[in-house]
Write an enzyme that holds these catalytic residues in place. Structure first.
Site, PDB file in Angstrom:
ATOM      1  N   ARG A  48       0.845  -1.203   0.000  1.00  0.00           N
ATOM      2  CA  ARG A  48       0.000   0.000   0.000  1.00  0.00           C
ATOM      3  C   ARG A  48       0.881   1.254   0.000  1.00  0.00           C
ATOM      4  O   ARG A  48       0.626   2.219  -0.712  1.00  0.00           O
ATOM      5  CB  ARG A  48      -0.937   0.004   1.223  1.00  0.00           C
ATOM      6  CG  ARG A  48      -2.010  -1.066   1.168  1.00  0.00           C
ATOM      7  CD  ARG A  48      -3.080  -0.852   2.245  1.00  0.00           C
ATOM      8  NE  ARG A  48      -2.570  -0.924   3.605  1.00  0.00           N
ATOM      9  CZ  ARG A  48      -2.525  -2.031   4.349  1.00  0.00           C
ATOM     10  NH1 ARG A  48      -2.966  -3.176   3.854  1.00  0.00           N
ATOM     11  NH2 ARG A  48      -2.048  -2.002   5.575  1.00  0.00           N
ATOM     12  N   LYS A 138     -12.895  14.677   3.408  1.00  0.00           N
ATOM     13  CA  LYS A 138     -13.998  14.104   2.641  1.00  0.00           C
ATOM     14  C   LYS A 138     -14.859  13.176   3.498  1.00  0.00           C
ATOM     15  O   LYS A 138     -14.338  12.434   4.329  1.00  0.00           O
ATOM     16  CB  LYS A 138     -13.442  13.309   1.463  1.00  0.00           C
ATOM     17  CG  LYS A 138     -14.525  12.748   0.553  1.00  0.00           C
ATOM     18  CD  LYS A 138     -13.977  11.722  -0.426  1.00  0.00           C
ATOM     19  CE  LYS A 138     -14.239  10.316   0.057  1.00  0.00           C
ATOM     20  NZ  LYS A 138     -13.945   9.277  -0.943  1.00  0.00           N
ATOM     21  N   GLU A 179     -19.813  14.683   0.109  1.00  0.00           N
ATOM     22  CA  GLU A 179     -20.037  13.760  -1.003  1.00  0.00           C
ATOM     23  C   GLU A 179     -21.251  12.854  -0.773  1.00  0.00           C
ATOM     24  O   GLU A 179     -21.140  11.799  -0.141  1.00  0.00           O
ATOM     25  CB  GLU A 179     -18.796  12.878  -1.219  1.00  0.00           C
ATOM     26  CG  GLU A 179     -18.991  11.868  -2.364  1.00  0.00           C
ATOM     27  CD  GLU A 179     -17.836  10.896  -2.542  1.00  0.00           C
ATOM     28  OE1 GLU A 179     -16.975  10.816  -1.652  1.00  0.00           O
ATOM     29  OE2 GLU A 179     -17.811  10.217  -3.574  1.00  0.00           O
ATOM     30  N   LYS A 221     -18.839  17.213  -3.753  1.00  0.00           N
ATOM     31  CA  LYS A 221     -18.412  16.095  -4.610  1.00  0.00           C
ATOM     32  C   LYS A 221     -19.654  15.254  -4.893  1.00  0.00           C
ATOM     33  O   LYS A 221     -20.307  14.780  -3.964  1.00  0.00           O
ATOM     34  CB  LYS A 221     -17.342  15.266  -3.904  1.00  0.00           C
ATOM     35  CG  LYS A 221     -16.955  13.995  -4.670  1.00  0.00           C
ATOM     36  CD  LYS A 221     -15.626  13.437  -4.191  1.00  0.00           C
ATOM     37  CE  LYS A 221     -15.290  12.131  -4.907  1.00  0.00           C
ATOM     38  NZ  LYS A 221     -13.916  11.697  -4.665  1.00  0.00           N
TER      39      LYS A 221
HETATM   40  P1  13P Z   1     -14.369   6.927  -7.737  1.00  0.00           P
HETATM   41  O1  13P Z   1     -13.992   8.059  -8.672  1.00  0.00           O
HETATM   42  O2  13P Z   1     -13.611   5.666  -7.967  1.00  0.00           O
HETATM   43  O3  13P Z   1     -15.864   6.762  -7.659  1.00  0.00           O
HETATM   44  O4  13P Z   1     -13.890   7.333  -6.274  1.00  0.00           O
HETATM   45  C1  13P Z   1     -13.958   8.628  -5.858  1.00  0.00           C
HETATM   46  C2  13P Z   1     -14.195   8.663  -4.403  1.00  0.00           C
HETATM   47  O5  13P Z   1     -13.433   9.228  -3.670  1.00  0.00           O
HETATM   48  C3  13P Z   1     -15.397   8.033  -3.888  1.00  0.00           C
HETATM   49  O6  13P Z   1     -15.607   8.395  -2.569  1.00  0.00           O
END
Ligand code: 13P
Length: 340
Positions: A48, A138, A179, A221
């Site tokens: 990782r 986020k 998001e 987002k």
């Molecule tokens: P994806 O663009 O793979 O959907 O992932 C973005 C992300 O941070 C989802 O929380």
């Protein structure tokens, strides 16, 4: 209490600076394990670290990338030369961000629906992340489309949690990237996705308002308005672009500093084409439209890497190519000829 408003304003603006977007590399342990399985490698701590090192220290990406979202473990790891990852990013003018939610869990009393957890101790965790260098954070909420769902209860629980997380972030001087992801895995039409996304965003901005969150210091987002993966009628690029922009104009306050999209399982090229189409046909939107892709930026890079040191250079080239294409899509200047 410290007044962070100038700092929050600057961070939010820099996140969506012209031609720049976010690289999401904040996969949780189960998710990174799933991604590594596709190239046949173990999700060991060193694998990782090596993979995130490849992504974080790739030369040239600062031209296209304003920030990277890290997972807790990555925030505390270092590159091969011993530089802590947040420091390595800041030195190149890239802002470190942090995923602070603790994942989507089953929502009690609501079969097939999820609620994102992680509010407990969040104030303390945010203070620590700020000290480690995080400029933004986020939190991902998941809204599932299905028979009779999403329910009011699911949308309410998730948007309420997003608003409480966002308020705590701003109190700590960290820009919240809120998001709510309407999943694209079902067989629904694009119009159903439109309705669910519109409803979710309407609830979200009302909850943000209720919690005293400053919209001027928040980044959204969001998913694109798109056909479900299993839907027999797949909407084309122009329809996705038109309906996504229409939905955003109907729900998102003009004072928001920027909107970034998740890729959600779209192919890397399609995710770029959709973003490009939106920006090419709408040069005068109230907010910049940019990207915060995980899979759509990383997929070709991960495939090229295969966990081998010898492949690092070609993996970085694949990453840089996608970053450049999406950077151009932010101003509607991408063309599929660039894929050759
Ligand atoms: P994806 O663009 O793979 O959907 O992932 C973005 C992300 O941070 C989802 O929380």
């Amino acid at each position: 209490m410290t007044d962070y408003s100038q700092q929050l304003k600057q961070t939010a603006k820099a996140m969506v600076a012209q031609g720049k977007g976010i690289l999401a590399i904040d996969e949780s342990f189960p998710t990174i394990e799933k991604r590594f399985k596709t190239i046949g490698i173990d999700s060991s701590e060193e694998n990782r670290r090596a993979y995130r090192d490849l992504l974080i220290t790739a030369p040239g990406c600062e031209e296209f990338i304003s920030g990277m979202i890290l997972f807790d473990e990555t925030m505390r790891q270092s590159s091969s030369d011993g530089t802590p990852f947040p420091k390595a990013l800041i030195e190149r003018g890239i802002m470190p961000g942090i995923k602070v939610d603790k994942g989507a869990k089953d929502l009690a009393g609501h079969p097939d629906e999820k609620v994102t957890e992680g509010l407990d101790d969040l104030r303390d965790r945010l203070a620590e992340y700020r000290d480690l260098g995080a400029k933004f954070a986020k939190w991902r909420a998941v809204i599932t489309i299905g028979d009779g769902i999403p329910s009011e209860g699911c949308i309410h629980a998730n948007t309420h949690a997003l608003a409480r997380y966002a308020a705590l972030c701003q109190e700590a001087g960290i820009v919240p990237m809120v998001e709510p992801e309407v999943l694209m895995d079902a067989d629904n039409t694009i119009d159903v996705c439109y309705d669910v996304t519109e409803k979710t965003l309407t609830h979200l901005f009302s909850e943000l308002n209720n919690q005293g969150v400053s919209i001027e210091h928040t980044i959204l987002k969001i998913n694109m308005v798109i056909s479900g993966k299993q839907c027999p009628q797949q909407a084309g690029v122009d329809e996705v672009a038109e309906k996504t922009v229409k939905c955003l104009l109907a729900t998102v306050p003009p004072s928001l500093p920027g909107i970034v999209f998740l890729s959600g399982g779209q192919s890397p090229q399609l995710a770029t084409e959709h973003l490009n189409a939106m920006n090419a046909s709408n040069p005068n939107l109230p907010w910049p439209l940019s990207f915060s892709y995980g899979r759509a930026l990383q997929e070709p890079c991960l495939k090229a890497w295969e966990g081998k040191e010898n492949n690092v250079e070609s993996a970085r080239n694949a990453l840089l190519h996608r970053e450049k294409c999406n950077s151009l899509a932010c101003t509607g200047k991408y063309s599929s000829d660039m894929e050759e």
